[in-house]
Write an enzyme that holds these catalytic residues in place. Structure first.
Site, PDB file in Angstrom:
ATOM      1  N   LYS A  53      11.940 -63.564  68.090  1.00  0.00           N
ATOM      2  CA  LYS A  53      11.345 -63.476  69.431  1.00  0.00           C
ATOM      3  C   LYS A  53      10.630 -62.143  69.625  1.00  0.00           C
ATOM      4  O   LYS A  53       9.511 -62.092  70.157  1.00  0.00           O
ATOM      5  CB  LYS A  53      12.434 -63.648  70.497  1.00  0.00           C
ATOM      6  CG  LYS A  53      13.030 -65.045  70.575  1.00  0.00           C
ATOM      7  CD  LYS A  53      14.186 -65.095  71.552  1.00  0.00           C
ATOM      8  CE  LYS A  53      14.814 -66.476  71.595  1.00  0.00           C
ATOM      9  NZ  LYS A  53      16.024 -66.534  72.438  1.00  0.00           N
ATOM     10  N   GLN A  97      21.564 -63.518  74.743  1.00  0.00           N
ATOM     11  CA  GLN A  97      21.688 -64.465  73.641  1.00  0.00           C
ATOM     12  C   GLN A  97      23.077 -65.103  73.649  1.00  0.00           C
ATOM     13  O   GLN A  97      24.096 -64.424  73.705  1.00  0.00           O
ATOM     14  CB  GLN A  97      21.449 -63.750  72.306  1.00  0.00           C
ATOM     15  CG  GLN A  97      21.462 -64.666  71.101  1.00  0.00           C
ATOM     16  CD  GLN A  97      20.330 -65.679  71.109  1.00  0.00           C
ATOM     17  OE1 GLN A  97      19.240 -65.383  71.589  1.00  0.00           O
ATOM     18  NE2 GLN A  97      20.580 -66.852  70.589  1.00  0.00           N
ATOM     19  N   ASP A 120      14.727 -67.418  80.399  1.00  0.00           N
ATOM     20  CA  ASP A 120      15.076 -68.780  79.991  1.00  0.00           C
ATOM     21  C   ASP A 120      14.756 -69.825  81.061  1.00  0.00           C
ATOM     22  O   ASP A 120      14.661 -71.010  80.769  1.00  0.00           O
ATOM     23  CB  ASP A 120      16.577 -68.867  79.657  1.00  0.00           C
ATOM     24  CG  ASP A 120      16.866 -68.557  78.200  1.00  0.00           C
ATOM     25  OD1 ASP A 120      15.990 -68.817  77.353  1.00  0.00           O
ATOM     26  OD2 ASP A 120      17.959 -68.060  77.913  1.00  0.00           O
TER      27      ASP A 120
END
Length: 294
Positions: A53, A97, A120
């Site tokens: 990412k 995460q 997210d």
């Protein structure tokens, strides 16, 4: 019939090229979109995913902020990091995460994230706003995997208007949230959510124009269950150890023979996965644009 492949790598590359232009425009105004990750522990798969990412974000000109904590980090220590990122003007969006170590209260940590910085798009506040908003433009982060599914179809030339969509799996990441996007008036699809309690899954699948397979069950969707010409998106992942080589292999929810019946198929890997990362970055760039306009 051989299905048209919905190439997530190509579509995500196009999105990232568009984002690079938007990032450049923000930089000209003195704003560098900042994306952050919080990683607790040293899980190799999570480290690899987080690293990917950041590499992709930096490639389009974003500011990359990585926060790593030891696996034994306390609830207070993790929450202090969340508070710091919430207050940091250089961070426009971030993720924690998952999974977190079992001694931590995951729900409390995720709910502590500033909804405006929810990369997210799964913060309860943002999901609640999505539930309430059927018609108006959305000015909050959107669930990035469901958004990636829809973008992959639209960029592949598929019109979702009026289509019957069957979603397999009721997880929060996609199963429970994708219907909120698909049933918005701008998309106008009809959605059926199926799961382990569904009495006749095959019946629902055979009636679907679009199947979104997100159960995490190896090859749960087979050719015999797919209407000819349907669009089938493989999202779920199952990992098994190959008894001959001892290596881990990844399988999707969709059996390869579906490609002989379906009209459109997204591969796994190479389909929705790259789209998720691209839409995660999109959420952060959009947050930076909103912050700049405020």
């Amino acid at each position: 019939m051989t299905a048209t492949i919905l190439d997530g790598k190509a579509a995500s590359a196009a999105i990232k090229a568009e984002l690079a232009e938007r990032v450049a425009a923000l930089r000209e105004r003195g704003v560098v979109p900042g994306i952050a990750t919080v990683l607790v522990g040293a899980d190799p798969a999570s480290q690899l995913y987080v690293g990917m990412k950041h590499k992709q974000s930096e490639a389009i000109g974003m500011n990359s902020i990585q926060v790593e904590l030891p696996a034994e980090a306390t609830q207070d220590e993790v929450e202090a990091v969340i508070d710091r990122l919430n207050a940091d003007p250089a961070c426009h969006g971030y993720i924690v995460q998952l999974p977190l170590p079992k001694h931590l209260d995951t729900d409390a940590i995720l709910e502590r994230i500033d909804p405006a910085k929810d990369a997210d798009g799964l913060h309860p506040t943002n999901l609640g706003r999505l539930v309430l908003n059927v018609n108006a433009p959305i000015l909050t982060p959107l669930p990035c995997t469901p958004r990636g599914v829809i973008e992959l179809l639209l960029r592949g030339g598929y019109d979702l208007t009026g289509k019957e969509v069957v979603v397999v799996g009721r997880g929060v990441t996609i199963g429970r949230s994708i219907g909120l996007l698909l049933t918005r008036r701008e998309i106008n699809a009809t959605v059926t959510l199926t799961h382990t309690g569904t009495a006749d899954l095959a019946k629902h699948l055979r009636e679907a124009d679009v199947i979104v397979a997100a159960a995490g069950v190896k090859h749960i969707v087979r050719a015999a269950d797919v209407k000819p010409g349907a669009a089938v998106l493989d999202v779920g992942v199952t990992r098994e150890t190959d008894p001959e080589t001892g290596k881990s292999r990844v399988y999707g929810d969709v059996h390869p023979d579906v490609a002989e019946v379906a009209g459109f198929v997204s591969p796994n890997p190479g389909g929705v996965g790259p789209m998720t990362v691209a839409l995660l970055m999109t959420n952060v760039v959009e947050a930076a644009e909103r912050a700049t306009a405020a």
